[in-house]
Write a protein that holds these residues in place. Structure first.
Motif, PDB file in Angstrom:
ATOM      1  N   VAL A 268       6.652   9.801   0.465  1.00 39.63           N
ATOM      2  CA  VAL A 268       5.862   8.648   0.021  1.00 39.63           C
ATOM      3  C   VAL A 268       6.257   7.438   0.866  1.00 39.63           C
ATOM      4  CG1 VAL A 268       5.318   7.097  -1.878  1.00 39.63           C
ATOM      5  CG2 VAL A 268       5.675   9.542  -2.321  1.00 39.63           C
ATOM      6  N   GLU A 269       5.277   6.804   1.459  1.00 42.93           N
ATOM      7  CA  GLU A 269       5.530   5.631   2.294  1.00 42.93           C
ATOM      8  C   GLU A 269       4.917   4.396   1.625  1.00 42.93           C
ATOM      9  OE1 GLU A 269       3.872   6.477   6.078  1.00 42.93           O
ATOM     10  OE2 GLU A 269       5.421   7.944   6.627  1.00 42.93           O
TER      11      GLU A 269
ATOM     12  N   THR B  81       1.076   5.399   0.663  1.00 37.73           N
ATOM     13  CA  THR B  81       0.462   6.567   1.297  1.00 37.73           C
ATOM     14  C   THR B  81       1.406   7.767   1.164  1.00 37.73           C
ATOM     15  OG1 THR B  81       1.402   5.992   3.460  1.00 37.73           O
ATOM     16  CG2 THR B  81      -0.802   5.152   2.954  1.00 37.73           C
TER      17      THR B  81
ATOM     18  N   ASN C  75       2.651  11.311   2.842  1.00 36.19           N
ATOM     19  CA  ASN C  75       2.719  12.061   4.097  1.00 36.19           C
ATOM     20  C   ASN C  75       2.350  13.516   3.791  1.00 36.19           C
ATOM     21  OD1 ASN C  75       3.482  13.443   6.438  1.00 36.19           O
ATOM     22  ND2 ASN C  75       5.185  12.018   6.839  1.00 36.19           N
ATOM     23  N   GLN C  76       1.047  13.825   3.940  1.00 39.90           N
ATOM     24  CA  GLN C  76       0.554  15.141   3.560  1.00 39.90           C
ATOM     25  C   GLN C  76       1.259  16.286   4.289  1.00 39.90           C
ATOM     26  OE1 GLN C  76      -1.659  14.156   0.481  1.00 39.90           O
ATOM     27  NE2 GLN C  76      -1.748  16.224   1.264  1.00 39.90           N
TER      28      GLN C  76
ATOM     29  N   SER D  87       0.854  -1.187   0.000  1.00 37.90           N
ATOM     30  CA  SER D  87       0.000   0.000   0.000  1.00 37.90           C
ATOM     31  C   SER D  87       0.893   1.241   0.000  1.00 37.90           C
ATOM     32  CB  SER D  87      -0.927   0.002   1.224  1.00 37.90           C
ATOM     33  OG  SER D  87      -0.159   0.019   2.414  1.00 37.90           O
TER      34      SER D  87
END
Length: 295
Positions: free
Chosen positions: A116-117, A79, A81-82, A77
């Motif tokens: 980005v993770e 995600t 980091n906003q 997945s």
């Protein structure tokens, strides 16, 4: 009960949720039962279950088992980091305004470490427990397939061994029917040999002459060897009919076959009987070679 070979191959596979797993089993000859498993981390519990199942179904053979597992579908997945991305955008604008620099592209911002993770899907303890249960059942399925293959090959080996035993029986019957083994022929040879001893230059003591005649008669008689050979052949047939793990017993009988064939050759005083003994030794070697594959 049928006899079984010790060589074979089997495969079993299945799915547990999003996880796909498979077993591969290979079996070769061995003195006893030796099970070697290659398991991925976290599945040590499969070892005890597999050994228990193998011990109930197999008696001999070196069995290697490989268990593999992989997750189907989406395995990672992604995600963003906003807060980190917004901070980078703000910093880049401030630096651009201050130093007159062009704004960085989005690709450059996303390439910054921590923005980005990527997280790989984890296997939970509950997943591992369900997979272990299903995989243990899969191992038993592969084990049954392996056993069936070993039994099928064992049936072919039984036919080969029975053929060798029949050929041995035919040679024993031929030895029984040799003219050189008839009492009249043996008596004639003994008479000739005793006459040669009497015609020797040095006179022989009567007792010594009697002993020599007895030794010659004993050497000429292979009745005991032929009888034992026949008995061993009957015992081998019984083992083939009984089935089960009879490989060690058949191997012992093959050693007895070899011993009797050697004695037959050493006691033979006729070319035809010697040839039969040599033919028996060849059959015994072939028999023993095949027996090494029997469980």
């Amino acid at each position: 009960m049928s006899i079984a070979s010790m060589t074979g191959f089997a495969r079993a596979q299945g799915t547990t949720g999003p996880w796909r797993w498979s077993w591969e089993l290979r079996s070769v000859n061995a003195k006893g039962l030796d099970l070697r498993l290659r398991l991925p981390g976290g599945f040590d519990a499969l070892d005890a279950a597999a050994r228990s199942a193998a011990g109930k179904l197999l008696s001999r053979g070196s069995v290697s088992g490989t268990f593999t597992i992989a997750r189907e579908g989406e395995t990672v997945s992604v995600t963003i980091n906003q807060p980190a991305l917004e901070a980078l955008i703000g910093a880049s604008r401030e630096a651009g305004a201050r130093f007159g620099l062009a704004a960085p592209s989005l690709d450059a911002l996303l390439a910054v470490k921590g923005v980005v993770e990527v997280v790989e899907a984890e296997q939970t303890p509950e997943d591992a427990e369900r997979i272990t249960k299903d995989a243990a059942a899969g191992f038993e399925e592969a084990l049954r397939s392996l056993s069936q293959m070993r039994l099928k090959e064992g049936a072919a080996l039984r036919a080969v061994l029975a053929e060798r035993l029949a050929a041995m029986s035919a040679l024993i019957a031929a030895a029984e029917a040799l003219p050189e083994r008839q009492p009249e022929a043996i008596k004639a040879r003994l008479t000739e040999q005793v006459r040669a001893l009497l015609d020797a230059a040095a006179p022989l003591d009567p007792d010594r002459l009697h002993q020599e005649a007895a030794l010659l008669a004993a050497k000429a008689d292979v009745r005991e060897e032929l009888d034992r050979f026949t008995t061993h052949i009957a015992a081998a047939y019984d083992l083939l009919d009984t089935g089960g793990p009879v490989g060690r017993k058949l191997d012992f009988l093959s050693q007895e076959f070899n011993r009797e064939a050697n004695t037959l050759c050493s006691k033979s005083n006729a070319v035809a009987l010697t040839q039969i003994g040599l033919d028996l030794k060849l059959l015994v070697d072939q028999f023993r070679e095949q027996v090494q594959n029997i469980e």
